[in-house]
Design a protein around this motif. Structure first.
Motif, short mmCIF file in Angstrom:
data_model
loop_
_atom_site.label_atom_id
_atom_site.label_comp_id
_atom_site.label_asym_id
_atom_site.label_seq_id
_atom_site.Cartn_x
_atom_site.Cartn_y
_atom_site.Cartn_z
N LYS A 111 0.80 -1.22 0.00
CA LYS A 111 0.00 0.00 0.00
C LYS A 111 0.84 1.27 0.00
O LYS A 111 0.32 2.37 -0.19
N ALA A 112 2.14 1.11 0.21
CA ALA A 112 3.01 2.29 0.28
C ALA A 112 3.15 2.96 -1.07
O ALA A 112 2.89 2.37 -2.13
N PHE A 113 3.59 4.23 -1.00
CA PHE A 113 3.77 5.03 -2.20
C PHE A 113 5.27 5.33 -2.35
O PHE A 113 5.91 5.78 -1.40
N PRO A 114 5.86 5.13 -3.55
CA PRO A 114 7.28 5.45 -3.74
C PRO A 114 7.46 6.96 -3.85
O PRO A 114 6.86 7.60 -4.73
N ILE A 115 8.26 7.53 -2.97
CA ILE A 115 8.45 8.98 -3.02
C ILE A 115 9.79 9.37 -3.65
O ILE A 115 9.96 10.49 -4.11
N VAL A 126 14.58 2.17 -3.75
CA VAL A 126 13.22 2.69 -3.73
C VAL A 126 12.89 3.13 -2.30
O VAL A 126 12.87 2.29 -1.38
N HIS A 127 12.63 4.44 -2.09
CA HIS A 127 12.22 4.97 -0.79
C HIS A 127 10.71 5.14 -0.77
O HIS A 127 10.12 5.65 -1.73
N LEU A 128 10.07 4.78 0.35
CA LEU A 128 8.62 4.75 0.45
C LEU A 128 8.11 5.74 1.49
O LEU A 128 8.84 6.13 2.41
N ASP A 129 6.83 6.11 1.32
CA ASP A 129 6.26 7.09 2.25
C ASP A 129 6.06 6.52 3.65
O ASP A 129 5.82 7.27 4.60
N ASN A 130 6.16 5.19 3.82
CA ASN A 130 6.02 4.62 5.16
C ASN A 130 7.34 4.60 5.93
O ASN A 130 7.43 4.04 7.03
N GLY A 131 8.36 5.20 5.35
CA GLY A 131 9.65 5.30 6.02
C GLY A 131 10.61 4.17 5.69
O GLY A 131 11.77 4.20 6.10
N ASN A 132 10.13 3.17 4.95
CA ASN A 132 10.98 2.06 4.58
C ASN A 132 11.59 2.25 3.20
O ASN A 132 11.23 3.18 2.46
N SER A 133 12.50 1.37 2.85
CA SER A 133 13.08 1.39 1.51
C SER A 133 13.50 -0.03 1.16
O SER A 133 13.60 -0.89 2.03
#
Length: 527
Positions: A111-115, A126-133
């Motif tokens: 469900k995360a969004f790639p920022i 790939v960095h994600l809006d949930n703080g993970n990568s």
């Protein structure tokens, strides 16, 4: 991608401005992100990125392509990635610019969004809006496949022993043209078992006898070939490494070897070493047997027609001629008696070199000691020639699968990379034998040291050779296929000294032992 994000956010804002009481709409990730996520989860790596505007073309290690057209990706091959941070309201900022997306740690990967997505020489990140990568690895392009040998016996008959040849055909495939033509070739052949202790192991070694002489994988034409199984040597490389040492030392003959994969009656057998069979021939052991020359083997398992032990405990056999004349047999045995008498004479320093080719004896010693060959102390698999009326020559090397840290039964208990093994003992005990006696001559010791100093810079390059050979087996996935068939990486196989548990671990141990061994010898060999 950032334009896509802004469009979604404007849509969300318009919903809020219309007075809707629902929770803000979560931006939907572009399809390209889900393709990357699937690639990450598969564990697949890529070898190359072609990046043109909004189009990203990933060449995967398998050779397939993954094309993505709806992601914004930064090329960081020659620059650092942008700084990723959050402001006081937990809104993401990329390179100091707000992207108006709030950290939401509750989002799953799906469900995360790639920022922010970028790639450098090592990976696509790939960095994600949930703080993970997550990262997708870049690896070197796939190595070419190694050659394949397919043996088909008549009626699929099994190969049961080391005596009886089973008729059939052998097909040689070199699909990448590594050693010549890419077209497969088929020969009529006989095949039987070979080896001593290796024949008792689950992965069997074989001997091929072609109907006619033929060149195979760029090696000189011959009828006779060996397929070494390397079952106990989990690096699959020790015999090949020994032949590299042979080439460095310029022995009279270095058997050519090729790494191949073997199929027997359609069943995969694993990675093998195709080797020239040891025999008297013009481009192998080049002597004149008809003219009275002899090809002899030191072998404790005395299995030839004419065998004997010398007075000082060296087990000898006639290899060619297999059945010498009574005169030749008596003359050869007498020569060894005279040699050993001279070697143990009080004035041995003045006479022993009349019997042996000193250069070849020194090179033999150096390679056997360097590899700490358990069988190299004049016990097994040692081949000597003597031309009629001439000296003994250590002609070539053979059988090194139990060397370089792959043996656990040295009688002094020192299975590691230190300590003398060839210099101080023969097969009948410590402080005895040809080399123990030879080292009592200071001039011999000086010549060994001088030859070592000459070879040492070349020996230091051998770990690079090991890496190159291992990369071929790992890159082509041949090693992986071998150990899927023979699941022994975590298992003791006689006489393993160390069990690293992975193929790379086996290569690392081989190099570690080799590097420590050359340093120890270089430090301790008399100067």
């Amino acid at each position: 991608m950032r334009n896509f994000i802004h469009a979604v956010l404007l849509s969300v804002a318009s919903v809020i401005m219309m007075g809707c009481n629902k929770m803000p709409v979560t931006p939907q990730a572009p399809q390209g992100y889900h393709k990357l996520l699937a690639l990450y989860r598969s564990g697949e790596a890529y070898t190359q990125i072609d990046h043109n505007g909004q189009t990203l073309d990933l060449t995967l290690y398998s050779g397939e392509h993954l094309v993505i057209t709806d992601l914004e990706v930064d090329n960081c091959l020659s620059s650092k990635p942008k700084v990723l941070a959050r402001d006081k309201k937990n809104i993401w900022m990329i390179g100091g610019e707000s992207v108006n997306i709030v950290l939401n740690e509750d989002f799953s990967l799906d469900k995360a969004f790639p920022i922010y997505i970028y790639y450098n020489a090592d990976a696509l990140v790939v960095h994600l809006d949930n703080g993970n990568s997550f990262r997708i690895r870049r690896v070197e392009p796939k190595m070419a496949d190694i050659p394949v040998i397919r043996i088909k016996t008549e009626g699929n008959k099994p190969i049961l022993d080391k005596v009886n040849y089973v008729p059939g055909t052998v097909t040689i495939e070199d699909p990448d043209g590594r050693y010549g033509s890419k077209e497969p070739v088929t020969f009529t052949t006989g095949v039987r078992g070979r080896g001593n202790s290796t024949w008792s192991m689950p992965k069997k070694p074989y001997r091929l006898k072609l109907e006619e002489k033929n060149e195979v994988l760029g090696i000189n034409a011959s009828k006779n070939w060996a397929l070494l199984a390397d079952y106990a040597d989990k690096s699959l490389l020790r015999n090949v490494v020994a032949m590299e040492l042979s080439r460095i030392c310029c022995f009279s003959w270095t058997p050519a070897m090729r790494k191949v994969e073997l199929y027997l009656n359609g069943k995969y057998q694993g990675v093998y070493t195709l080797a020239e069979h040891k025999e008297v021939a013009k481009k192998k052991v080049n002597i004149d047997v008809d003219g009275g020359d002899v090809y002899l083997e030191i072998e404790q398992n005395q299995d030839e027609t004419v065998c004997w032990w010398t007075d000082h405990g060296v087990p000898m056999m006639f290899s060619d001629p297999e059945v010498p004349s009574a005169e030749l047999e008596a003359e050869t045995k007498q020569f060894f008696k005279e040699f050993e008498t001279a070697l143990w004479d009080k004035k041995f320093q003045e006479v022993y070199d009349k019997y042996i080719d000193l250069d070849s004896f020194i090179d033999y010693y150096i390679v056997q000691e360097l590899t700490k060959n358990i069988d190299g102390n004049l016990r097994k698999s040692t081949f000597i020639t003597r031309k009629k009326g001439g000296k003994l020559v250590m002609y070539h090397l053979w059988d090194f699968d139990l060397t370089l840290g792959n043996c656990d039964y040295y009688d002094d208990g020192n299975n590691g990379p230190t300590g003398w093994w060839i210099k101080d003992r023969s097969c009948i005990g410590q402080y005895h034998g040809w080399y123990y006696r030879l080292f009592m001559d200071p001039n011999f010791a000086k010549k060994v040291r001088a030859r070592w100093d000459e070879l040492y810079p070349h020996f230091q390059k051998v770990p690079e050779f090991i890496d190159q050979q291992a990369a071929i087996l790992a890159g082509s996935k041949a090693a992986e296929r071998n150990f899927k068939t023979w699941n022994i990486l975590n298992t003791y196989v006689w006489p393993n000294y160390k069990i690293p548990g992975s193929y790379q671990g086996e290569i690392d141990w081989l190099k570690e032992f080799y590097n420590k061994r050359i340093v120890w010898i270089n430090t301790n060999l008399p100067k």
